[in-house]
Structures are given as structure tokens and as C-alpha cells.
Design a protein around this motif. Structure first.
Motif, PDB file in Angstrom:
ATOM      1  N   LEU A 197       0.879  -1.168   0.000  1.00 28.23           N
ATOM      2  CA  LEU A 197       0.000   0.000   0.000  1.00 28.23           C
ATOM      3  C   LEU A 197       0.915   1.216   0.000  1.00 28.23           C
ATOM      4  O   LEU A 197       1.656   1.435   0.957  1.00 28.23           O
ATOM      5  CB  LEU A 197      -0.911  -0.011   1.234  1.00 28.23           C
ATOM      6  CG  LEU A 197      -2.135   0.915   1.233  1.00 28.23           C
ATOM      7  CD1 LEU A 197      -3.100   0.529   2.355  1.00 28.23           C
ATOM      8  CD2 LEU A 197      -1.781   2.391   1.346  1.00 28.23           C
ATOM      9  N   PHE A 198       0.901   1.967  -1.098  1.00 30.30           N
ATOM     10  CA  PHE A 198       1.817   3.089  -1.258  1.00 30.30           C
ATOM     11  C   PHE A 198       1.052   4.403  -1.383  1.00 30.30           C
ATOM     12  O   PHE A 198       0.075   4.492  -2.130  1.00 30.30           O
ATOM     13  CB  PHE A 198       2.678   2.905  -2.510  1.00 30.30           C
ATOM     14  CG  PHE A 198       3.452   1.616  -2.538  1.00 30.30           C
ATOM     15  CD1 PHE A 198       4.419   1.343  -1.581  1.00 30.30           C
ATOM     16  CD2 PHE A 198       3.209   0.668  -3.516  1.00 30.30           C
ATOM     17  CE1 PHE A 198       5.131   0.152  -1.602  1.00 30.30           C
ATOM     18  CE2 PHE A 198       3.917  -0.523  -3.553  1.00 30.30           C
ATOM     19  CZ  PHE A 198       4.884  -0.783  -2.590  1.00 30.30           C
ATOM     20  N   LEU A 199       1.525   5.405  -0.669  1.00 30.62           N
ATOM     21  CA  LEU A 199       0.973   6.750  -0.788  1.00 30.62           C
ATOM     22  C   LEU A 199       2.052   7.677  -1.334  1.00 30.62           C
ATOM     23  O   LEU A 199       3.214   7.602  -0.943  1.00 30.62           O
ATOM     24  CB  LEU A 199       0.503   7.267   0.577  1.00 30.62           C
ATOM     25  CG  LEU A 199      -0.602   6.483   1.282  1.00 30.62           C
ATOM     26  CD1 LEU A 199      -0.933   7.123   2.627  1.00 30.62           C
ATOM     27  CD2 LEU A 199      -1.848   6.404   0.414  1.00 30.62           C
ATOM     28  N   GLY A 200       1.653   8.540  -2.247  1.00 31.16           N
ATOM     29  CA  GLY A 200       2.601   9.489  -2.820  1.00 31.16           C
ATOM     30  C   GLY A 200       1.873  10.467  -3.716  1.00 31.16           C
ATOM     31  O   GLY A 200       0.641  10.452  -3.817  1.00 31.16           O
ATOM     32  N   LYS A 201       2.622  11.311  -4.381  1.00 35.09           N
ATOM     33  CA  LYS A 201       2.017  12.292  -5.271  1.00 35.09           C
ATOM     34  C   LYS A 201       1.388  11.594  -6.476  1.00 35.09           C
ATOM     35  O   LYS A 201       1.977  10.686  -7.054  1.00 35.09           O
ATOM     36  CB  LYS A 201       3.070  13.292  -5.748  1.00 35.09           C
ATOM     37  CG  LYS A 201       3.624  14.193  -4.657  1.00 35.09           C
ATOM     38  CD  LYS A 201       4.624  15.181  -5.245  1.00 35.09           C
ATOM     39  CE  LYS A 201       5.205  16.091  -4.179  1.00 35.09           C
ATOM     40  NZ  LYS A 201       6.198  17.041  -4.752  1.00 35.09           N
ATOM     41  N   ASN A 202       0.220  12.038  -6.825  1.00 35.55           N
ATOM     42  CA  ASN A 202      -0.462  11.527  -8.010  1.00 35.55           C
ATOM     43  C   ASN A 202       0.289  12.025  -9.247  1.00 35.55           C
ATOM     44  O   ASN A 202       0.394  13.231  -9.455  1.00 35.55           O
ATOM     45  CB  ASN A 202      -1.906  12.046  -8.020  1.00 35.55           C
ATOM     46  CG  ASN A 202      -2.724  11.499  -9.168  1.00 35.55           C
ATOM     47  OD1 ASN A 202      -2.189  11.025 -10.167  1.00 35.55           O
ATOM     48  ND2 ASN A 202      -4.034  11.577  -9.036  1.00 35.55           N
ATOM     49  N   PHE A 226       3.840   6.020   3.167  1.00 34.46           N
ATOM     50  CA  PHE A 226       4.337   6.939   2.154  1.00 34.46           C
ATOM     51  C   PHE A 226       5.572   6.384   1.442  1.00 34.46           C
ATOM     52  O   PHE A 226       6.456   5.789   2.056  1.00 34.46           O
ATOM     53  CB  PHE A 226       4.655   8.299   2.778  1.00 34.46           C
ATOM     54  CG  PHE A 226       3.429   9.136   2.995  1.00 34.46           C
ATOM     55  CD1 PHE A 226       3.000  10.026   2.024  1.00 34.46           C
ATOM     56  CD2 PHE A 226       2.681   9.005   4.156  1.00 34.46           C
ATOM     57  CE1 PHE A 226       1.853  10.786   2.215  1.00 34.46           C
ATOM     58  CE2 PHE A 226       1.537   9.759   4.360  1.00 34.46           C
ATOM     59  CZ  PHE A 226       1.118  10.654   3.381  1.00 34.46           C
ATOM     60  N   LEU A 227       5.586   6.602   0.143  1.00 30.02           N
ATOM     61  CA  LEU A 227       6.687   6.144  -0.697  1.00 30.02           C
ATOM     62  C   LEU A 227       7.986   6.814  -0.259  1.00 30.02           C
ATOM     63  O   LEU A 227       8.033   8.025  -0.048  1.00 30.02           O
ATOM     64  CB  LEU A 227       6.372   6.504  -2.153  1.00 30.02           C
ATOM     65  CG  LEU A 227       7.015   5.692  -3.272  1.00 30.02           C
ATOM     66  CD1 LEU A 227       6.595   4.226  -3.182  1.00 30.02           C
ATOM     67  CD2 LEU A 227       6.604   6.269  -4.626  1.00 30.02           C
ATOM     68  N   LYS A 228       9.029   6.008  -0.101  1.00 25.56           N
ATOM     69  CA  LYS A 228      10.353   6.517   0.261  1.00 25.56           C
ATOM     70  C   LYS A 228      11.357   6.036  -0.784  1.00 25.56           C
ATOM     71  O   LYS A 228      11.135   5.024  -1.453  1.00 25.56           O
ATOM     72  CB  LYS A 228      10.759   6.026   1.649  1.00 25.56           C
ATOM     73  CG  LYS A 228       9.793   6.436   2.758  1.00 25.56           C
ATOM     74  CD  LYS A 228      10.209   5.835   4.089  1.00 25.56           C
ATOM     75  CE  LYS A 228       9.250   6.234   5.210  1.00 25.56           C
ATOM     76  NZ  LYS A 228       7.888   5.669   5.010  1.00 25.56           N
ATOM     77  N   ALA A 261      11.828   9.251 -12.666  1.00 22.23           N
ATOM     78  CA  ALA A 261      10.614  10.021 -12.381  1.00 22.23           C
ATOM     79  C   ALA A 261       9.915   9.541 -11.111  1.00 22.23           C
ATOM     80  O   ALA A 261       9.079  10.258 -10.544  1.00 22.23           O
ATOM     81  CB  ALA A 261       9.653   9.942 -13.565  1.00 22.23           C
ATOM     82  N   ASN A 262      10.254   8.342 -10.634  1.00 26.93           N
ATOM     83  CA  ASN A 262       9.638   7.832  -9.405  1.00 26.93           C
ATOM     84  C   ASN A 262       9.933   8.732  -8.212  1.00 26.93           C
ATOM     85  O   ASN A 262       9.108   8.876  -7.307  1.00 26.93           O
ATOM     86  CB  ASN A 262      10.144   6.414  -9.109  1.00 26.93           C
ATOM     87  CG  ASN A 262       9.709   5.409 -10.156  1.00 26.93           C
ATOM     88  OD1 ASN A 262       8.714   5.608 -10.842  1.00 26.93           O
ATOM     89  ND2 ASN A 262      10.462   4.332 -10.288  1.00 26.93           N
TER      90      ASN A 262
END
Length: 307
Positions: A217-222, A286-288, A299-300
Motif C-alpha cells: 500500500l503506497f501513498l505518494g504524489k499523483n 508513504f513512498l520513500k 521520475a519515481n
């Protein structure tokens, strides 16, 4: 009589050409020819990484030979379940036409990720809508599935796609809920808080070799809207994914490997709705940078959210 002789002249898949169905369903057949289910245009999302010459190779040697199998005819949804990865469920109800049966139509094609997440088979947490007795077509209307007469490059561009706010009013509920929705509306997607469990993310995808998967489950900028925090799903095209057919992906770093997604494992209450610290202090999902896929796009890094 010999079987081959008896079947001589029969068309194996008559509804591959929507004109066959247009005799009675003219309007639907006309729009369906432009729908994503028919064109499978959404499968070309990766082509932004290719040069013009590489795009031609992809269209001929990858898209037509592999991606195109996801093309769905009228009969695949209304007569006989589509064959996916060699699994053939056969006719739904003899040779009768069936208006809908999600377990035999939606599930075979969308059974890698969406459907098993929805039922809880993958992740162990069934979606609250499924638990309430809702099925795919309660949210995904006939207009969306059959097409609206417009050509779309991605399902995210479809005008008739469902949204949470069509049913849920963020100004209703407890004072805490109304306050939380007010504070997050416009910059946090609904699933960022309400996706209840890790969902399937594919990895290690290579032509002719398939892919592996793992939960996350990853959270980050769309990537489509950098001002929004969204749930992200890994799309596993790495630098050597298409090397077997001579595609080195000249513009590989122009697109990320993580894209906004709406996992079908929604719950009203999750660890994020119960406790603000999960996101605002612990940054749990959150994505790290150390989590990013190896060999992935530069771009990731742009998707990592810094509050």
C-alpha cells in the motif's frame, strides 16, 4: 457426422465484429467499437517511453501479440467467459445470452488484481461495498462498459467513470468525519484513507516471462495531479522489459513506475481514519526512496511526498 464437417462454415467468434450484434443493438454496437474494452487502448500507456521507431515495434510485436488478448467482444461478456491465462470457464448458461454475471465476466479478466481485492480473496479484507451486496455494475454503468462514443487513451480519462462523491456526501456524518473530509478534500484521494489493506503490485515484468507480484500500500504524489496525495500501484516496466524485441525505451525516465490507483478494498474505518499520526507523524505508507523499484524510472523520485 464428423465433428469438423458438422461445424464447417461456422464463425467461431461472431461478436468479434460488433456489426453482428448491431442488427438489434445498433446504438451499443456503435459506441462499443470505440470503448476501451474493445480497443484495449489503455494497454498502450507504456508507449510514452518509446521512440517513434520503438512504438512501431511495440504495436506489432508486443501489443498485437500480447496486450490484444484483453480485447473483449460482446460474447465474452454475455455468452462465454473469456479465456484468461489458459483458464476457460466455458459457456455461462448454454448458448443463452446472459445480461450480466460478474463472477464469470469481470472476474476472469480483472481477477489478477481488482476482483480478488474486492471480494477479499487477495489481502483478506473484502471491500465494504461487496459486503453490502454490491457488484461491479452497481458502480460501473453500462455507458462506461459499452463506451459513450468517444475514444479514450486510459480508463482514467473516461467521463462516465464512477466517483465516490456520486454517492457519499463529505458534509454529512459525525463532526470528526466532516472535519477530516473538509481538511483533506482536494489534496488527498479518498482511497488514501479508506483503502483497507495492501493490494497487489506487479514487478519483474519481461516479454515472454510474465511477472511476479507482492502486496503493498503506497501513498505518494499523483503523477497525473502532483498536488494530490493518492494510493499508488506499481507498474512493472523496467529498463530491460522489452529488450527481447529490440526496445530499449529511449524515453524511459519520462514516466514513473507508480501510478494513481483506486484499490477495490475500501472500508469506512482504517488505521488512517482512526489515528492521524499514521500519516502525519509516522508516514507509514508513504513512498520513500529506499522503497522504489530497482531499475525503475528516475521520475519515481518526484512522487515522494514531503509535507
Amino acid at each position: 457426422m464428423d465433428k469438423n464437417e458438422a461445424h464447417a462454415g461456422l464463425v467461431k467468434r461472431p461478436s468479434d465484429d460488433p456489426a453482428t450484434c448491431a442488427t438489434c443493438h445498433e446504438g451499443i454496437a456503435k459506441t462499443y467499437k470505440l470503448s476501451l474494452h474493445y480497443t484495449t487502448g489503455g494497454m498502450k500507456g507504456v508507449s510514452g517511453r518509446f521512440s517513434e521507431a520503438e512504438t512501431k515495434i511495440f504495436d506489432a510485436q508486443v501489443f498485437e501479440q500480447s496486450c490484444r488478448v484483453c480485447h473483449a467482444s460482446c460474447g465474452d461478456c454475455h455468452v462465454k467467459s473469456p479465456i484468461v491465462s489458459g483458464v476457460n470457464l466455458g459457456l455461462m448458461e448454454g448458448h443463452k445470452f446472459v445480461r450480466k454475471d460478474e463472477s464469470k465476466t469481470c472476474a476472469p479478466c480483472h481477477g489478477g488484481r481488482v476482483y480478488p481485492e474486492f471480494t477479499g480473496e487477495y489481502g483478506g479484507v473484502p471491500d465494504v461495498h461487496y459486503q453490502k451486496g454490491m457488484l461491479c455494475t452497481d458502480c460501473h454503468t453500462a455507458t462506461q462498459l459499452h463506451g459513450d462514443g468517444k475514444v479514450y487513451a486510459s480508463r482514467r480519462d473516461v467521463e462516465a467513470k464512477p466517483t465516490c462523491l456520486q454517492c457519499h456526501n463529505t458534509k454529512e456524518g459525525s463532526e470528526k468525519a466532516v472535519s477530516a473530509h473538509r481538511d483533506h478534500v482536494g489534496w488527498v484521494s479518498c482511497s488514501s484513507c479508506h483503502s483497507a489493506a495492501p493490494y497487489r503490485n506487479c514487478s519483474s515484468c519481461h516479454v515472454g516471462e510474465g511477472a511476479t507480484s507482492s502486496p503493498g500500500l503506497f501513498l505518494g504524489k499523483n503523477p497525473r495531479n502532483p498536488k494530490e496525495v493518492a494510493t499508488l500501484r506499481l507498474v512493472p516496466a523496467v529498463r530491460d522489459t522489452f529488450m527481447k524485441v529490440g526496445i530499449s525505451q529511449a524515453n524511459f525516465d519520462s514516466m514513473p513506475n507508480y501510478w494513481d490507483t483506486y484499490p477495490h478494498n475500501i472500508k469506512k474505518r482504517t488505521d488512517r481514519t482512526r489515528e492521524c499520526a499514521v500519516c502525519h507523524e509516522e508516514k507509514t505508507y508513504f513512498l520513500k526512496e529506499e522503497m522504489l523499484i530497482k531499475g525503475g524510472s528516475e521520475a519515481n523520485k518526484k512522487l515522494i511526498f514531503h509535507e
